[in-house]
Structures are given as C-alpha cells and as structure tokens.
Scaffold this motif. Structure first.
Motif, PDB file in Angstrom:
ATOM      1  N   THR A  16      56.463  84.802  33.927  1.00 14.80           N
ATOM      2  CA  THR A  16      55.335  83.913  33.662  1.00 14.80           C
ATOM      3  C   THR A  16      55.768  82.818  32.699  1.00 14.80           C
ATOM      4  OG1 THR A  16      54.545  85.143  31.745  1.00 14.80           O
ATOM      5  CG2 THR A  16      53.707  85.836  33.918  1.00 14.80           C
ATOM      6  N   ARG A  17      54.933  81.801  32.571  1.00 15.69           N
ATOM      7  CA  ARG A  17      55.269  80.705  31.645  1.00 15.69           C
ATOM      8  C   ARG A  17      55.314  81.210  30.209  1.00 15.69           C
ATOM      9  NH1 ARG A  17      49.634  77.199  31.714  1.00 15.69           N
ATOM     10  NH2 ARG A  17      48.389  78.865  30.804  1.00 15.69           N
ATOM     11  N   GLU A  18      54.450  82.174  29.877  1.00 13.61           N
ATOM     12  CA  GLU A  18      54.451  82.727  28.519  1.00 13.61           C
ATOM     13  C   GLU A  18      55.743  83.489  28.246  1.00 13.61           C
ATOM     14  OE1 GLU A  18      51.737  82.728  30.483  1.00 13.61           O
ATOM     15  OE2 GLU A  18      50.427  81.455  29.266  1.00 13.61           O
ATOM     16  N   VAL A  42      53.522  72.708  33.933  1.00 17.43           N
ATOM     17  CA  VAL A  42      53.522  74.002  33.257  1.00 17.43           C
ATOM     18  C   VAL A  42      52.097  74.578  33.246  1.00 17.43           C
ATOM     19  CG1 VAL A  42      53.927  75.183  31.053  1.00 17.43           C
ATOM     20  CG2 VAL A  42      55.565  73.489  31.882  1.00 17.43           C
ATOM     21  N   ALA A  43      51.116  73.739  33.017  1.00 14.38           N
ATOM     22  CA  ALA A  43      49.723  74.201  33.011  1.00 14.38           C
ATOM     23  C   ALA A  43      49.311  74.738  34.376  1.00 14.38           C
ATOM     24  CB  ALA A  43      48.800  73.063  32.592  1.00 14.38           C
ATOM     25  N   GLN A  44      49.793  74.117  35.445  1.00 12.66           N
ATOM     26  CA  GLN A  44      49.444  74.552  36.799  1.00 12.66           C
ATOM     27  C   GLN A  44      50.002  75.928  37.131  1.00 12.66           C
ATOM     28  OE1 GLN A  44      50.793  71.422  39.384  1.00 12.66           O
ATOM     29  NE2 GLN A  44      48.892  70.274  39.199  1.00 12.66           N
ATOM     30  N   TRP A  45      51.069  76.337  36.468  1.00  8.09           N
ATOM     31  CA  TRP A  45      51.635  77.652  36.751  1.00  8.09           C
ATOM     32  C   TRP A  45      50.667  78.762  36.358  1.00  8.09           C
ATOM     33  CZ3 TRP A  45      56.892  76.323  34.040  1.00  8.09           C
ATOM     34  CH2 TRP A  45      57.591  75.405  34.826  1.00  8.09           C
ATOM     35  N   GLY A  46      49.817  78.503  35.366  1.00  8.48           N
ATOM     36  CA  GLY A  46      48.822  79.494  34.953  1.00  8.48           C
ATOM     37  C   GLY A  46      49.451  80.848  34.680  1.00  8.48           C
ATOM     38  N   ASP A  47      48.792  81.893  35.168  1.00 10.76           N
ATOM     39  CA  ASP A  47      49.290  83.257  34.970  1.00 10.76           C
ATOM     40  C   ASP A  47      50.192  83.716  36.108  1.00 10.76           C
ATOM     41  OD1 ASP A  47      47.884  83.499  32.573  1.00 10.76           O
ATOM     42  OD2 ASP A  47      46.083  84.205  33.588  1.00 10.76           O
ATOM     43  N   LEU A  48      50.422  82.830  37.076  1.00 15.45           N
ATOM     44  CA  LEU A  48      51.279  83.169  38.211  1.00 15.45           C
ATOM     45  C   LEU A  48      52.747  83.076  37.792  1.00 15.45           C
ATOM     46  CD1 LEU A  48      49.452  81.097  40.956  1.00 15.45           C
ATOM     47  CD2 LEU A  48      49.289  83.556  40.553  1.00 15.45           C
ATOM     48  N   PRO A  49      53.639  83.701  38.564  1.00 13.63           N
ATOM     49  CA  PRO A  49      55.068  83.544  38.254  1.00 13.63           C
ATOM     50  C   PRO A  49      55.479  82.071  38.348  1.00 13.63           C
ATOM     51  CG  PRO A  49      54.728  85.349  39.792  1.00 13.63           C
ATOM     52  CD  PRO A  49      53.409  84.625  39.659  1.00 13.63           C
TER      53      PRO A  49
END
Length: 82
Positions: A16-18, A42-49
């Motif tokens: 994930t981005r986090e 980066v914001a569009q990635w959200g909680d997805l891989p």
C-alpha cells in the motif's frame, strides 16, 4: 478476476502507499516526489495496492539501489530520509 490482478498476486505486488512511505521513511507527498509522480496519483492509490512498477521502485530505493526510470536526485532524497 482480471489478468492484472492475477499477475499482481503471482508477483506478490500488494504494497500500500502507507507501507511504501513507511519503508522509505517519508510522507505521502514526499513519496510522490521520490517516485516522480503527482500527489494526485498517490492519492488515487487509496488503500489499494500501489502499481507494481512503483512497488519495485520503492523496494529498490529501500535496498539502496537506483531504480530504472528514476533520477538519481530523487533517490538521494529518499536516502536522506532514512
């Protein structure tokens, strides 16, 4: 299930981005700079891989290598944060 999801599962692409930001010890906005993408991306990635290419780049940077396709300057920024 789409072909891309199957490929991602086979390759183990599920960061994930986090997790990417934590691995590089940076904020999400700094992650965007390091990966040479917009903060909107980066914001569009959200909680997805995150996209597999970006995951490979993050892993290379974390291992001290300069990933293909990224400038040395951005790589140095990530090293300074570690």
């Amino acid at each position: 299930m789409s072909n891309q999801i199957l490929v991602d599962l086979e390759l183990g692409c599920n960061m994930t981005r986090e997790e990417a930001a934590k691995m590089l010890n940076c904020s999400l906005s700094e992650l965007a700079v390091i990966l040479e993408v917009s903060t909107a991306s980066v914001a569009q990635w959200g909680d997805l891989p995150i996209p597999p290419l970006r995951e490979y780049q993050v892993r290379d940077i974390a291992a001290g290598r300069t990933p293909l396709g990224l400038s040395k300057t951005k790589h140095n920024l990530a090293e300074q944060n570690n």
